[in-house]
Structure formats: C-alpha cells, structure tokens
Design an enzyme around this catalytic site. Sequence first.
Site, short mmCIF file in Angstrom:
data_model
loop_
_atom_site.label_atom_id
_atom_site.label_comp_id
_atom_site.label_asym_id
_atom_site.label_seq_id
_atom_site.Cartn_x
_atom_site.Cartn_y
_atom_site.Cartn_z
N SER A 135 97.46 87.20 91.85
CA SER A 135 96.81 85.95 91.45
C SER A 135 96.43 86.09 89.99
CB SER A 135 95.54 85.76 92.29
OG SER A 135 94.75 84.70 91.78
N TYR A 148 87.79 88.37 96.67
CA TYR A 148 89.16 87.95 96.36
C TYR A 148 89.66 88.64 95.10
CZ TYR A 148 93.13 84.70 95.73
OH TYR A 148 94.39 84.15 95.59
N LYS A 152 92.80 91.24 94.83
CA LYS A 152 94.01 90.88 94.08
C LYS A 152 94.26 91.84 92.91
CE LYS A 152 95.57 87.28 96.40
NZ LYS A 152 96.87 87.25 97.04
P1 NAD Z 1 98.36 78.82 102.18
O1 NAD Z 1 97.03 78.89 102.83
O2 NAD Z 1 99.03 77.50 102.02
O3 NAD Z 1 99.40 79.80 102.91
C1 NAD Z 1 99.03 81.07 103.33
C2 NAD Z 1 99.92 81.48 104.49
O4 NAD Z 1 99.58 82.83 104.84
C3 NAD Z 1 99.71 80.62 105.74
O5 NAD Z 1 100.95 80.29 106.33
C4 NAD Z 1 98.90 81.53 106.66
O6 NAD Z 1 99.10 81.27 108.05
C5 NAD Z 1 99.41 82.90 106.25
N1 NAD Z 1 98.47 83.97 106.58
C6 NAD Z 1 97.13 84.01 106.36
N2 NAD Z 1 96.62 85.16 106.82
C7 NAD Z 1 97.66 85.86 107.33
C8 NAD Z 1 97.75 87.12 107.95
N3 NAD Z 1 96.68 87.91 108.15
N4 NAD Z 1 98.97 87.55 108.36
C9 NAD Z 1 100.07 86.76 108.17
N5 NAD Z 1 100.03 85.56 107.60
C10 NAD Z 1 98.83 85.11 107.19
O7 NAD Z 1 98.13 79.49 100.76
P2 NAD Z 1 99.03 79.63 99.44
O8 NAD Z 1 98.29 78.98 98.35
O9 NAD Z 1 100.43 79.31 99.69
O10 NAD Z 1 98.84 81.20 99.22
C11 NAD Z 1 99.91 82.12 99.24
C12 NAD Z 1 99.50 83.31 98.39
O11 NAD Z 1 99.30 82.85 97.05
C13 NAD Z 1 98.21 83.98 98.80
O12 NAD Z 1 98.36 85.39 98.68
C14 NAD Z 1 97.20 83.48 97.80
O13 NAD Z 1 96.13 84.37 97.61
C15 NAD Z 1 98.07 83.37 96.58
N6 NAD Z 1 97.57 82.49 95.52
C16 NAD Z 1 97.41 81.15 95.73
C17 NAD Z 1 96.92 80.36 94.70
C18 NAD Z 1 96.72 78.87 94.83
O14 NAD Z 1 96.14 78.25 93.92
N7 NAD Z 1 97.16 78.25 95.89
C19 NAD Z 1 96.61 80.95 93.45
C20 NAD Z 1 96.81 82.32 93.29
C21 NAD Z 1 97.29 83.09 94.34
#
Ligand code: NAD
Length: 242
Positions: A135, A148, A152
């Site tokens: 992230s 978090y 990360k």
């Molecule tokens: P999201 O919530 O849309 O998707 C997350 C997915 O991970 C979901 O399908 C959920 O069921 C699955 N998940 C959660 N816990 C789990 C577990 N213990 N085992 C298996 N699957 C699990 O979120 P996103 O925004 O698509 O996030 C994806 C990644 O991107 C994450 O690692 C998040 O930290 C990172 N991220 C997101 C953002 C943002 O702004 N959306 C920014 C930086 C980093």
Amino acid sequence: MMFLLSGKIAVITGGGSGIGLATVKRFAKAGAKVVIGDITDQTQLAEEIGGLYIQTDVSKEEEVKFLMDKAADTFGQIDLVFNNAGVSGMKGRVTENPVSNYKRAFEINSMGILHGMKHAAGHMVRGGAIINTASMLGLRGDVNSSPYVSSKFSVVGLTVTAALELASKNIRVNCICPGKIATPMVNWETDAQRQATKLIIPLGRYGTPEEVASLVHYLCTDEAAYITGQAISIDGALSMGL
Ligand code: NAD
C-alpha cells in the site's frame, strides 16, 4: 495490444472483490488459467472464467499450502502469484489501539503474503513472477492507522528479501503500493470525506481496480523481465505531495 498470458497458471488471493477481482478478469482475458483463493465463495466467478476456486483464509498457513498445492496438482505448475488479500486495520492511536488489532492486521496482511510466497515458490518450476499487495501506507505513515501501516511496511520487507532469495530461480518478486482505489474497502468513507481526499490527490480522483490490475499484469509479463525487488507506487502522485 494486451500482453498475452496464454499457458500461464496464475494464483490470485482476494480475487473476489476490488483489485483482486479486476485482476482475475484481466488475467483470464489475457489467456491465463486463474486459481482464485478467497475467504468468500467465488465458485461462480471461477466457472465464468474457466478457472478454479479454492476457499482460502490467507492467515491460515495450511489453507494457503493447500491452495498452492491444488493449483500445481491441477495445472502442472504455478507461474504467476498475486498475493493480494488484505483487510483495513482498526483505527486508533499507537498508545490506545489494542494488540489484538495488530495481530489481525499482521495475520492477514503480512503472514498471508508470507504464506503465499512460501508455498508457491516450490511450484514455480519455470520461474515466474510474484506480486504482493502492499500500500502507499507500506511506504509512509498515517495517523490512527498503525496496525495497517505496520502490516503493510512488513509486506515491503518480505518482498525485497524474497526477491533476493528467489532471483537465482528466475522468480521475480515485486510489490505494489496503491493509493486511494475505488473498491469496497473504502466504502466506509462518506461523500464529504471522498471529496476532501480527491482535493489532495494530484490527479484529482481515486484510481480504479482495473488500473491496478493493469500494473499487476505488466509486472507479470516478460516486458518487466528486469524488474524485481521493487515497491511500485500507483497512487496518482498522492504520496509525492507534502
Ligand atoms: P476488497 O475489500 O474489495 O477486496 C479484498 C478481498 O480480499 C475480498 O474478496 C475479501 O473476501 C478477501 N479477503 C479478505 N480477507 C481474506 C482472508 N483472510 N483470506 C482470503 N481472502 C480474504 O479490497 P481491495 O481494495 O480490493 O484490497 C485489495 C488489496 O489492496 C488489499 O491488500 C488492500 O490492503 C490493498 N489496498 C487497497 C487500497 C484501496 O484504496 N482500495 C489501497 C492500498 C492497498
């Protein structure tokens, strides 16, 4: 022209939503066989893309081992891994946030990545690429977000170390550092918060999951053959401002 992934076997965790879902669809369109690991049921998605779904909680080592072993048993080997599953951490100051919040963030966001790399690498007999989702908050701090942020930062550490160790097997390991991406993970934000955030993003908008999937795709191709051990930002220059 879309880079082809024909003949590649890819495992994507957190493939049921947001960034992971966009990547599953993109990889399938590019010709990869995709194995989805998610805690929520993605049987229908797997059917739609002609792939495989294995219910997986990435915080459980034995479940991630099963996911990687099953992918390799079914398709012969693994070429590409997107360790992407993650959760947002509970808010609170360092001095007040309960230790249990750190444990949860680390078990999913950090150990989930470790489990993925540890149990996929042995199956990557043709070499390949591992992409881990860190992230923007894996590179810089944020008040009230230390579970978090610390989980990360550890993804970046795991990534660079694994890149050094796996280079001799021609396995490249990189992590991506998204800024604000419009996915269900940021659904808790109010419209007012979102408008205020957009004002501080130099590009003036949130990124889309598809834009992140495009970066992951590029990093998985031979076009990125000399890129390894990197933490690559995709944040509309949000992390570059003051
Ligand atoms: P999201 O919530 O849309 O998707 C997350 C997915 O991970 C979901 O399908 C959920 O069921 C699955 N998940 C959660 N816990 C789990 C577990 N213990 N085992 C298996 N699957 C699990 O979120 P996103 O925004 O698509 O996030 C994806 C990644 O991107 C994450 O690692 C998040 O930290 C990172 N991220 C997101 C953002 C943002 O702004 N959306 C920014 C930086 C980093």
